[in-house]
Write an enzyme that holds these catalytic residues in place. Structure first.
Site, PDB file in Angstrom:
ATOM      1  CG  PHE A 209       3.605   1.404  -1.482  1.00 53.67           C
ATOM      2  CD1 PHE A 209       2.672   2.379  -2.047  1.00 53.67           C
ATOM      3  CD2 PHE A 209       3.056   0.725  -0.522  1.00 53.67           C
ATOM      4  CE1 PHE A 209       1.240   2.321  -1.631  1.00 53.67           C
ATOM      5  CE2 PHE A 209       1.926   0.497   0.288  1.00 53.67           C
ATOM      6  CZ  PHE A 209       0.831   1.677  -0.313  1.00 53.67           C
ATOM      7  CD  GLU A 210       9.071   1.203   3.674  1.00 52.50           C
ATOM      8  OE1 GLU A 210       9.474   2.136   4.091  1.00 52.50           O
ATOM      9  OE2 GLU A 210       9.418  -0.179   3.987  1.00 52.50           O
TER      10      GLU A 210
END
Ligand code: GDP
Ligand code: MN
Length: 336
Positions: free
Chosen positions: A235-236
């Site tokens: 997740f970014e």
């Protein structure tokens, strides 16, 4: 590069477009998905979740990237799940192969040895190309070049809370470079010499280090040792221009020259995290505490009961990873 742009004529979702599309206010941002054809159905589950919880309101475009050609089935079935534009790109050879200075026999020997020791992905060659690509190249792929912000998505992940605002606008307006949901310890056997290499880099380029950095999140002893904490990069949400900066490009080249992507198994998560923590003021890194997110075996579930009582989330707060052994999130919150 195989770029196609299917319009939504195959799918009868014009109504969604009318209600939700806000082209005029959308930022120059993209959803990036590195994925294999074999992960199509895992990805469909993820896209369904991502669209329902967030993107149907915003219709940010997707770029799917692969080291092999995407199949027509893959393109059709993913495009069908969104009203947003979808683009499909092949990763060029030089972004997914050994640089010339790497001794491939030595790399193969490492894989064998790490395989015997049963280190996670220790014996995998493709995993190493993937980590190097995510460390040094995704932000300069030709389909990504024109964008400023990105959200990284992976097949198999799930979003468990409604996200009721434009996260890209949020980071832009708050001058944030990078946001995460889960921070945790790295498997130390995968990075025996990473920290030593980082220290060499810092000696070479002391001018790159931010005065207000938050390096104390990952080293408690003035950089003598790395505690292993990093932002989990599956997740970014972030600013692509950070990775395109001279600082980051020199950082990546320095690590790439050292060979640890292949002679060890350096992950893109510690690589991104360490660069962010060295080069940025701490206020530029954001913990998205309000985003319910699951990447098995861990998940972040907001513990704020308001979210649950208002029907915004469906995860079990007791399964939240933040408090469990191996998580670094509470250190972040405490020391931030
Ligand atoms: P993990 O999260 O560390 O267990 O690793 P994943 O298997 O989830 O891989 C990370 C990301 O890279 C995911 O988005 C995968 O779909 C993608 N990925 C991993 N290996 C390959 C590969 O060989 N080819 C392609 N195209 N994508 C890959
Ligand atoms: Mn994954």
């Amino acid at each position: 590069v195989d770029e196609i742009q299917l319009n939504n004529t195959q799918v009868n979702n014009t109504l969604d477009n009318v209600i939700f599309t806000q082209d005029d206010t959308r930022l120059n941002a993209v959803i990036i998905v590195l994925v294999r054809n074999s992960e199509l159905h895992q990805l469909r589950k993820t896209m369904r979740s991502f669209e329902d919880r967030w993107n149907k309101k915003y219709n940010y475009p997707y770029v799917f990237l692969n080291d092999q050609e995407f199949t027509q089935e893959f393109k059709t079935m993913t495009t069908a799940l969104t009203s947003a534009k979808t683009y499909y790109g092949l990763i060029p050879e030089h972004m997914w192969s050994y640089p010339p200075w790497i001794d491939q026999n030595k790399a193969a020997e490492t894989r064998r040895e790490m395989g015997f020791r049963r280190i996670l992905y220790g014996d995998s060659e493709s995993y190493r190309h993937m980590c190097r690509f995510n460390s040094g190249f995704f932000f300069r792929h030709e389909l990504i070049e024109k964008y400023d912000y990105y959200w990284r998505l992976e097949p198999g992940v799930e979003f468990t809370c409604d996200i009721e605002y434009d996260t890209f606008k949020f980071i832009k307006e708050n001058n944030i470079t990078y946001g995460f949901t889960i921070a945790l310890l790295e498997v130390s056997e995968t990075i025996p010499t990473l920290w030593r290499t980082i220290v060499d880099f810092v000696y070479k380029y002391p001018q790159y280090i931010s005065d207000n950095n938050f390096i104390s999140f990952i080293t408690g002893d003035e950089m003598a040792t790395y505690n292993g904490c990093h932002f989990w990069s599956n997740f970014e949400i972030g600013d692509l221009n950070f990775f395109r900066s001279e600082k980051y490009l020199n950082f990546f080249d320095f690590l790439d020259q050292a060979g640890g992507f292949y002679y060890e198994r350096w992950g893109d998560a510690p690589v991104h995290s360490i660069a962010l923590l060295l080069f940025l003021e701490r206020s530029k890194i954001h913990f998205f505490n309000d985003i319910g997110y699951s990447h098995p075996p861990f998940q972040h579930c907001p513990i704020n009961t308001d979210y649950h009582n208002a029907g915004r989330c469906f995860c079990d707060p007791a399964s939240n990873f933040d408090d469990q052994w191996g998580s670094c999130t509470n250190d972040w919150i405490k020391n931030y």
